[in-house]
Structure formats: C-alpha cells, structure tokens
Motif scaffolding. Structure first.
Motif, short mmCIF file in Angstrom:
data_model
loop_
_atom_site.label_atom_id
_atom_site.label_comp_id
_atom_site.label_asym_id
_atom_site.label_seq_id
_atom_site.Cartn_x
_atom_site.Cartn_y
_atom_site.Cartn_z
N HIS A 117 -22.85 -4.64 -59.44
CA HIS A 117 -22.18 -5.87 -59.00
C HIS A 117 -23.17 -7.03 -58.99
CE1 HIS A 117 -19.29 -8.44 -57.20
NE2 HIS A 117 -19.61 -8.26 -55.95
N ASP B 241 -21.72 -6.87 -63.38
CA ASP B 241 -20.32 -7.26 -63.54
C ASP B 241 -19.97 -8.61 -62.93
OD1 ASP B 241 -19.22 -6.60 -60.73
OD2 ASP B 241 -20.10 -4.69 -61.32
N GLN C 145 -20.45 -10.86 -65.68
CA GLN C 145 -19.36 -10.77 -66.64
C GLN C 145 -18.21 -11.69 -66.23
OE1 GLN C 145 -19.09 -6.41 -66.96
NE2 GLN C 145 -17.62 -6.74 -68.58
N ARG C 146 -17.99 -11.78 -64.92
CA ARG C 146 -16.88 -12.56 -64.39
C ARG C 146 -17.21 -14.03 -64.24
NH1 ARG C 146 -12.23 -10.35 -61.91
NH2 ARG C 146 -11.23 -11.91 -60.60
N LYS D 155 -12.17 -3.74 -55.29
CA LYS D 155 -12.93 -4.01 -56.51
C LYS D 155 -13.35 -2.72 -57.22
CE LYS D 155 -17.10 -6.36 -58.11
NZ LYS D 155 -17.89 -5.17 -58.49
N GLY E 268 -15.61 -2.07 -60.82
CA GLY E 268 -16.29 -2.77 -61.91
C GLY E 268 -16.16 -4.27 -61.76
N ASP E 269 -15.74 -4.95 -62.83
CA ASP E 269 -15.63 -6.41 -62.73
C ASP E 269 -14.23 -6.86 -62.33
OD1 ASP E 269 -14.54 -5.56 -65.14
OD2 ASP E 269 -14.89 -7.48 -66.12
#
Ligand SMILES: Cc1cc2nc3c(=O)[nH]c(=O)nc-3n(C[C@H](O)[C@H](O)[C@H](O)COP(=O)(O)OP(=O)(O)OC[C@H]3O[C@@H](n4cnc5c(N)ncnc54)[C@H](O)[C@@H]3O)c2cc1C
Ligand code: SF4
Ligand code: SF4
Ligand code: FES
Lengths: 336, 264
Positions: free
Chosen positions: A290, A294, A297-298, B241, B243-244
C-alpha cells in the motif's frame, strides 16, 4: 519574507497567534515513553514556543491534530440524530517536511478518494501549517529517497539556532504582524536535509506478483500485530466505527470513529467467522505494498513519506525500510 | 457545503416478507436513483451498521433482504416491528444493465447472493427481447433456505431457471447438486457473446468462475460481486481495501479480469 527573531520576540508573536488559533506542536511528555524512564515526544497544544521540542523527532505524527484518534460523528437521542459540533477555532500545526507531504496524502484520501469527508473537511479548512526545518536527519529517516525532504507548501517556517529563530513567512497577515514588531528581515530558506543514513530503493518493476515471495513469511512470527507502526504513521488513514451509549436502555449515545490498523486482528473480520489476511506476514505485505506500490497506482505518487517512525516504534525491531529494500530481491525470486 | 454522508436517515418499513426463519426482505421507503448491486448501510444505534444490497427497486421503495447473522442483523430482526430503520446510501457501483443487453446472459447465484442480482434478473425477465438468451442458476443449501420463491416461479415463465439445493431430505421439486454441475450443461449459441454474473460465498464463486472459463466463456465477459468488511462505504475507513481497490467504491461489482488480480 525572511525574519530573524529572538526567543522573546517569537514568543510574543506566538501569544498574538494564540488569540486566534489553537497551536499544536511536538511537546515533551516526561516519563510517558514506551520504556521506563523515557519521555514521549508527541503533539500537544502549546501557547509558548518554549514548550516545543525542536531537536528531536516526534514519535507520533501531526496526524492526530487534524484526524482525531477518536472523533464523535453524531449523537443519538430518542429517534433522532444530531451532528457533533465542529471545533470553531482555527488551528496552527507545526510539522516537518515529510509530514507536510503527509498532509497531501491525508487530503487525497479524505477529500478525493470517494466523496469528500464532511468532518475532515471542516477541520482541514481551518488549519495553517508552520514548517520546522530539519537541520539534520534523525534516526531511521529516509525522506531523501522518497523525495519528501523539502517542501514549500507552508504558511511559515521556523528554524531554531541557539537563541535565535530564522523565519520564512508567506502569510501576509502574519508578515504584517512581524513587521509591526520591527523584527529584522533577512532572506531565509528553511533548513532541509540532503542525505539520510537510511535510504530505500523501490524496484521499478514492482507489481503484485511479489505477494508470492517467501520474504513475507519472515514476519509471520516476528510481527506481533500490535499496529503501532500504523498508529505513528502520518499517512495511515483507516478507522472503525463504534457506538457508545450513556444510558443502560441504549436510548442516548453517540457514534464515533476511531483509528484502526490493518496489522491487528479483526480488521477484515466478516460475519460467520470469515477473515482475510490472517497471517502477520500477509498483513505486512498488504501494508508495505500500500505504501510503496498500489497507492501510487491509484494516485500517481507514493504514499510513504519516509519519516521512519514505524521503524522507531516497532517493539519487534521490524524495519519497514529494510523490508522495502528486500523487494528487489523478492521480484527476482518471483520472476524466476 | 459538503454533505455529511455519515448521518443516516429514517426510512419507514413498508412491508416485511419472510422467506426463511433467518432471512426476511424489508421493503423500505426510498425515493432516488438506485442500481441493482448497490448497497445501503443499515444502522441501529448502539449496535452499529451493516452493508446490505438492494434486492428490489421500486418507484418509492427499495427491498433489503437481510440474513440474521450477528449484532446488527439480530437487532433488525428483534426490533423492526411496524417501525423504521436508519439507512445511508446507496453505495457502490452496482450492475450496469447495458453491458448485458444483446447478449446471452447467465446468472449464477449462491444463497443470499441472489439478492444483489435479483434486480438484474427481474429486469431481463420482463425484457427478454433485450437479451439473446437468459439463464439463472440459483443454488441454496436446503429446500427450506430458498429465497424469493414467488419470483423464481414467475421467472420460470419467461426464462430458463435452474433451481438447485445442495441436499434434500425428502421429495423436492428442485434439482439436487451444486450450481457448478449445471455449468457444463448450459446450452449457449455463442460463448464469445455470453456474459455471466456470479454472486455467492467465496468458494462457490471461485468454482463457478472456473466452470465458466472451462466451457470457454472469455474472462472479460464474467462479472462478480465481492463482499468485504466495511465500516464507511465511502472509501475512507480502509477495511474493504484489496490491492489498489476499494470494494465499496470501485465495487462491489467487478469484472473478473480485475477481480482475479485482487489478492487479499
Ligand atoms: C457489499 C455488501 C453487500 C451485502 N449484502 C447483504 C445482503 O443483501 N443481505 C445480507 O444479509 N447480508 C449482506 N451483506 C453481509 C452483511 O453486511 C453482514 O452479514 C452484516 O454486516 C453482518 O452484521 P452483523 O453486525 O449482524 O454481524 P456481526 O457478525 O455481529 O458483525 C460484526 C461486524 O462485522 C461487520 N461485517 C460482518 N460481516 C460483514 C460482511 N459480510 N461484509 C461487511 N461487513 C461485515 C459488521 O459491519 C460488523 O462491524 C453484504 C455485505 C457487503 C459487503
Ligand atoms: S524524514 Fe526527513 S523531513 Fe522528516 S523528520 Fe526526518 S529528516 Fe526531517
Ligand atoms: S510491524 Fe512491528 S509495530 Fe507493526 S504491527 Fe508488527 S510488531 Fe507491531
Ligand atoms: S468501506 Fe470504508 S473504505 Fe470501503
């Protein structure tokens, strides 16, 4: 605009500010550290600059000043709900560069990930930030690797040198106050570090295949799932809901949110005994990815700001930065 | 001024339909946009909140089919009598009906998994001309566990309904066996133009998707609905949540190509 102020001058400026603002800064809480006879440096309300701790890193981040550990959302009375009052007074928060970058993460989470959060928004609107420059790096800091060692997003900065303070003020109203006090001007750039003794490198090719690596197993037994690493982190934002009641009959009470942690038992429990990420290593994996995979990524940039507080606080001496540095090898392992 | 999404509103219970001892549908007063697959947080002061999918949508109501399993849901069952419930929502992305139009549609539901897809099935059962073919495979543990019997009977008239139970003591009108047994037997004209929706307990979803892939349905044509622990429904609390992805915002409905990348 730069200023050079004495302790006396800065203090009288602060007492002016204290009329309009509640001021939060790192303070020393004697003997409340995690080991016996140790102090705890954490955020508290101040009215004088002399209460602040400049030369040590706070164990807890600024986070609790804008995202309370326990926050009442509303009250229940017979059949009714009443919104909790929002603090009226404006707020000043002293923080360091890494933490200022942390504010951006909190903003993106609470204002931009889904609908804007009503309670966060109300407080956030009232906050001004004063940067505390870093003359030297502290233990476990790795802000340089994360690109968070500098910032210009502040209303004012203050660096302490023996008995003078070097100030850079961007806030027009405060500038006028400093000018009126005849504080001498001089160009000031807040101190910042250009290297840390700890550095991390996040592999370019990092992706979720790394979940298959054996590296996570190490944490199954080492980590005790206490969640301290989450609670000191300036970028962890999770919470759980809690209903509290004042009377036995359950007619009057409140709903609150309280900080939560993905490292502790129960975080993902669902009805009927279902639960995800039961092993501590899987939780470590979830947290680490996190912070350095990821979230990016967000949102396009990393979540971790490199303050190193997670490494400072872990009772099992688990090092988050070490863990990041193992990711390269783990990627090689899983791509074999 | 930003809206306060945490404070629930009062919704009158218009009707209660009892399916089984522990599963009732509550018809709640509600006016507003809702999609099948979306969910509401049902709130009981002192006990907390529980995310519940809409199982039916009307002009001035929504149906919530609730299974009694714990703190909040117990309280809903004990104290709903003639009353109201506190709700907030709707949340989540829901099913986009348009994706399934003009194609062969297979819906596979396990147990209460039928609630979130009930709206989709009901829509196409009334608009059979909008799909090439329409099949529902709905599995329950025992005959006593069957939900929405009246709907199932009605749907049978316009579409292919396979109703199964895992086991039955005596005689039963339904098939006996797991939903997965019926996947290879599906009669489909064009698998590339077939879409499938799978909703149910994790193990059932896993094997059903596997079954669909085995018979040659492309993975991008498969949709699933995920359930995770939720505290806010607003992309803030982090409990959901993976992963993303935030199940409450980006889901609960996911295309399988995305869902298969989610590692808990
Ligand atoms: C998107 C979504 C849609 C759902 N739709 C339905 C539905 O239509 N009908 C139905 O009966 N159930 C549904 N569920 C499951 C339902 O939310 C849980 O059964 C319910 O939360 C249990 O609450 P409880 O307090 O009675 O149980 P307890 O076991 O006492 O719950 C304890 C805690 O766990 C949380 N929790 C437990 N199970 C879940 C779960 N599966 N998902 C999220 N949080 C959970 C609760 O919020 C509570 O905080 C859905 C869940 C999700 C995520
Ligand atoms: S991480 Fe960098 S900015 Fe933060 S306290 Fe350490 S040295 Fe200062
Ligand atoms: S990593 Fe350390 S601080 Fe974090 S939960 Fe595990 S033992 Fe606690
Ligand atoms: S339920 Fe809180 S983030 Fe999804």
């Amino acid at each position: 605009m730069g200023y050079i102020a004495t302790n006396l001058e800065l203090d009288s400026f602060m007492s002016e500010l204290a009329k309009k603002y509640r001021i939060f800064a790192p303070k020393r809480f004697v003997n409340s550290g995690i080991f016996s006879d140790t102090d705890c440096i954490r955020y508290g309300e101040i009215s004088s600059v002399n209460e602040m701790v400049f030369d040590e890193k706070s164990q807890y981040s600024f986070k609790e000043t804008i995202l309370p550990i326990i926050q009442t959302l509303f009250f229940f009375t017979e059949g009714n709900t009443n919104e909790a009052d929002i603090p009226q007074k404006d707020i000043i928060v002293f923080l360091r560069s890494c933490d200022m970058h942390g504010v951006k993460r909190l903003d993106d989470m609470y204002l931009n990930n889904g609908p804007a959060d009503y309670y966060y928004h109300q407080i956030r609107d009232k906050v001004k930030f004063i940067l505390m420059g870093c003359k030297q790096s502290f233990e476990n800091c790795f802000c340089v690797s994360m690109g968070t060692n500098r910032t210009d997003r502040y209303d004012m900065s203050i660096d302490q040198y023996d008995d003078i303070y070097r100030i850079d003020c961007k806030n027009k109203v405060w500038q006028k106050q400093l000018d009126d006090m005849n504080i001498p001007q001089e160009a000031v750039t807040p101190a910042y570090v250009t290297e840390n003794s700890t550095s991390v490198s996040i592999p370019e090719n990092l992706d979720f295949t790394v979940t298959k690596s054996k590296m996570w197993d190490e944490y199954d037994t080492r980590c005790i799932g206490c969640g301290r690493c989450n609670f000191v982190c300036p970028t962890c934002t999770c919470f759980s809901m809690q209903d509290m009641f004042y009377s036995e009959n359950g007619k009057v009470g409140e709903r609150r949110r309280v900080w939560a942690s993905c490292m502790v038992d129960g975080f993902t429990d669902v009805a009927g005994g279902g639960s995800y990420r039961q092993k501590k290593g899987q939780r470590m994996r979830f947290k680490v990815l996190h912070k350095v995979h990821d979230y990016k990524q967000r949102n396009g940039y990393h979540m971790c700001v490199g303050c190193g507080r997670c490494d400072d606080i872990c009772p099992e001496y688990i090092s988050f930065s070490n863990c990041i540095n193992k990711l390269s090898k783990a990627m090689k392992e899983v791509s074999k | 001024m930003i809206r306060n999404d945490y404070v629930p509103f009062v919704s009158e219970i218009k009707d209660v339909i009892k399916h089984t001892d522990i599963e009732y549908t509550f018809r709640m007063a509600y006016v507003g946009e809702v999609k099948p697959g979306q969910f509401f947080e049902v709130s009981i002061p002192k006990y907390g909140e529980a995310p519940i999918s809409v199982s039916g949508i009307g002009k001035d109501f929504i149906d919530l089919t609730i299974r009694r399993v714990g703190k909040v849901t117990d309280e809903v069952f004990e104290h709903y009598v003639g009353d109201s419930l506190l709700l907030r929502g709707p949340y989540g992305n829901g099913f986009d009906i348009n994706i399934y139009k003009g194609r062969e549609l297979v819906v596979i539901a396990g147990g209460t998994g039928l609630s979130p897809v009930r709206g989709v099935v009901d829509y196409f059962s009334k608009h059979t001309d909008e799909v090439e073919s329409l099949t529902l495979i709905s599995g329950f543990k025992k005959p006593n566990d069957i939900l929405f019997s009246e709907d199932l009977a009605r749907w049978k008239e316009s579409m292919n309904v396979i109703l199964t139970v895992d086991y039955a003591d005596g005689d039963t009108e339904c098939q006996v066996g797991l939903v997965t047994e019926y996947i290879p037997k599906l009669k489909l004209n064009n698998k590339n133009n077939t879409t499938a929706i799978v909703v149910g307990p994790p193990a059932m979803m896993k094997f059903s998707v596997q079954g669909l892939l085995n018979i040659g349905i492309p993975e991008e044509n498969i949709w699933v609905s995920q359930e995770r622990k939720m505290c806010c429904g607003l992309g803030k609390c982090g409990h959901c949540k993976i992963g993303d992805v935030y199940v409450c915002l980006d889901g609960p409905v996911f295309n399988y190509t995305k869902s298969k990348t989610l590692i808990d």
